[in-house]
Scaffold this motif. Sequence first.
Motif, short mmCIF file in Angstrom:
data_model
loop_
_atom_site.label_atom_id
_atom_site.label_comp_id
_atom_site.label_asym_id
_atom_site.label_seq_id
_atom_site.Cartn_x
_atom_site.Cartn_y
_atom_site.Cartn_z
N ILE A 5 0.85 -1.19 0.00
CA ILE A 5 0.00 0.00 0.00
C ILE A 5 0.89 1.24 0.00
N VAL A 6 0.80 2.03 -1.07
CA VAL A 6 1.61 3.25 -1.19
C VAL A 6 0.77 4.51 -0.99
N GLU A 7 -0.53 4.40 -1.18
CA GLU A 7 -1.48 5.49 -0.93
C GLU A 7 -2.67 4.88 -0.20
N THR A 8 -3.08 5.48 0.92
CA THR A 8 -4.21 4.92 1.66
C THR A 8 -5.42 4.81 0.73
N PRO A 9 -5.95 3.60 0.53
CA PRO A 9 -7.08 3.42 -0.39
C PRO A 9 -8.38 4.01 0.19
N PRO A 10 -9.21 4.59 -0.66
CA PRO A 10 -8.95 4.93 -2.05
C PRO A 10 -8.02 6.15 -2.16
N GLY A 11 -7.03 6.05 -3.03
CA GLY A 11 -6.10 7.16 -3.23
C GLY A 11 -6.70 8.25 -4.10
N PRO A 12 -5.95 9.31 -4.33
CA PRO A 12 -6.48 10.46 -5.07
C PRO A 12 -6.94 10.14 -6.49
N VAL A 50 -3.90 -7.62 -7.67
CA VAL A 50 -4.56 -6.52 -8.39
C VAL A 50 -3.85 -5.23 -8.01
N TRP A 51 -3.64 -4.37 -8.99
CA TRP A 51 -3.09 -3.04 -8.75
C TRP A 51 -4.17 -2.01 -9.03
N ASP A 52 -4.32 -1.02 -8.15
CA ASP A 52 -5.27 0.05 -8.43
C ASP A 52 -4.56 1.21 -9.13
N GLY A 55 -1.43 2.77 -7.63
CA GLY A 55 -0.23 1.97 -7.46
C GLY A 55 -0.26 1.02 -6.28
N ASN A 56 -1.38 0.91 -5.58
CA ASN A 56 -1.49 -0.05 -4.49
C ASN A 56 -1.64 -1.46 -5.03
N ARG A 57 -0.98 -2.40 -4.38
CA ARG A 57 -1.05 -3.81 -4.78
C ARG A 57 -1.84 -4.60 -3.73
N TYR A 58 -2.80 -5.41 -4.20
CA TYR A 58 -3.68 -6.17 -3.32
C TYR A 58 -3.54 -7.66 -3.59
N ILE A 59 -3.87 -8.45 -2.58
CA ILE A 59 -4.19 -9.86 -2.79
C ILE A 59 -5.68 -9.94 -3.06
N MET A 403 -9.60 -3.88 2.61
CA MET A 403 -9.13 -3.19 1.41
C MET A 403 -8.01 -2.21 1.77
N ARG A 404 -8.17 -1.48 2.85
CA ARG A 404 -7.12 -0.53 3.25
C ARG A 404 -5.82 -1.24 3.58
N ARG A 405 -5.91 -2.52 3.97
CA ARG A 405 -4.71 -3.29 4.31
C ARG A 405 -4.15 -4.08 3.13
#
Length: 448
Positions: A5-12, A50-52, A55-59, A403-405
């Motif tokens: 997580i590089v930007e707290t979801p949801p990012g800008p 998944v990448w949003d 730039g956040n990467r999720y499982i 999601m935030r994690r």
Amino acid sequence: MLPQIVETPPGPKSLDLARRLSASECAGITYMAPDGSFPVFWESAYGSNVWDVDGNRYIDFTAAFGVAACGHRHPALVEAACHQIHSLLHGMGDVHPSRAKVDLLDALTAVVPRPLGHAILGQNGSDAVEAALKAAYLHTKRSGIIAFVGGYHGLSGFALGCTSAGKFREPFSPYLTDNVTFLSFPRRTCARDNHDEMSLNRALSAVRQRLSDKYLPPVGAILVEPIQARGGIVVPPDGFLRGLRELCDGVRTVLICDEIFTGFGRTGEWFACQHEGVIPDLMAVGKALTGGFPLSATLMTPEVAASWPKSPGEAIHTSTFLGHPVACAVGASSIKLMQTLAIPLRAARGGDRLMQRLRRAFSGSPAVNEVRGRGMLVGVTMTNGRYGEPPFQVVNRTVTAAMRRGLLILPCGANGDTVSITPPITTSEAQLDHGVEILADAIAEAVT
């Protein structure tokens, strides 16, 4: 890979896209949290990640509604799509069919249980259910249908008429058929008593009574999910499908298994009906069939297929995109890939590990009522929150906190009281373990 997580979801960037989408899409389609905490907008996906757009990467513990059984954007499927696009992008499926359509049907009929050897193609699960119900009427000339409380079969026409949830039905109730009888779906429990047997007997007795009711339209079809997926990952007691099969045998009633979610290895068998050795008269499949392209199919026995009149030049059930060449090419490749990867076996083994890990994580937890499922189709049912909030509120907070994690999950269940866990079947052990850890942290946050 694990989350990052590089930007707290949801990012800008997600927030900006949410603003733009809200301005152009009907508000009844995509859920937008009033406080802006949901959703994120996807940019790319690969494997179980998944990448949003920020730039956040999720499982991904959703497999995008169970579609990405072999993982997102598998190279074999991408190659099949690209190859087909370069030769034939669109065809005329019921007039001048493509080679890809024939290859897909050859591959599909090779993996479904015999004698289900004839198919009608569609674009989504609703299409497959619609075709199955039409086939049932053509074969039986009976308009009555038995469906089950908690069942989800799609939101169009006949399919919506067989979906029990009032939130979907009530806005369009004047258009829905009244020939559907909704009966209770039995639920398997972990209790060491005779509850399962009693539940099974009550359910089958109700079906038997409806079949013999002379004051209602004669029943031509029983439509059932072997496991209710969107209805809350509800697994029936052993013997339920066999009981339905026996009640249909010898009478003019067909058994339709909706395997849209459960099919193609998700539960540890190619199709969930095979856990009980049951072969339905018709079977609806989709989702994981292609791993990402809109395609579904209705499989039927030769006897049912023979009830359709031979096409005189214009089919009585078709659509512009029937047998779409790209979808068919990817579908044929997907089936071959699932065979190569032994997806049903991987789902059985991975599901055992996932279930054990979840039950260990939530053993004795006052927040979790039950962990249930089969294979890589698992549900975690919640209790009331610490201050008496209903379970659906706890689930919704859990989805957002996860999601935030860096974990993507979905709610399910008739009352929204269950967290649905349906990761790609190829998800690594490290990703499964880490996802369970995030889920536990998210639930702990949601109930405080």
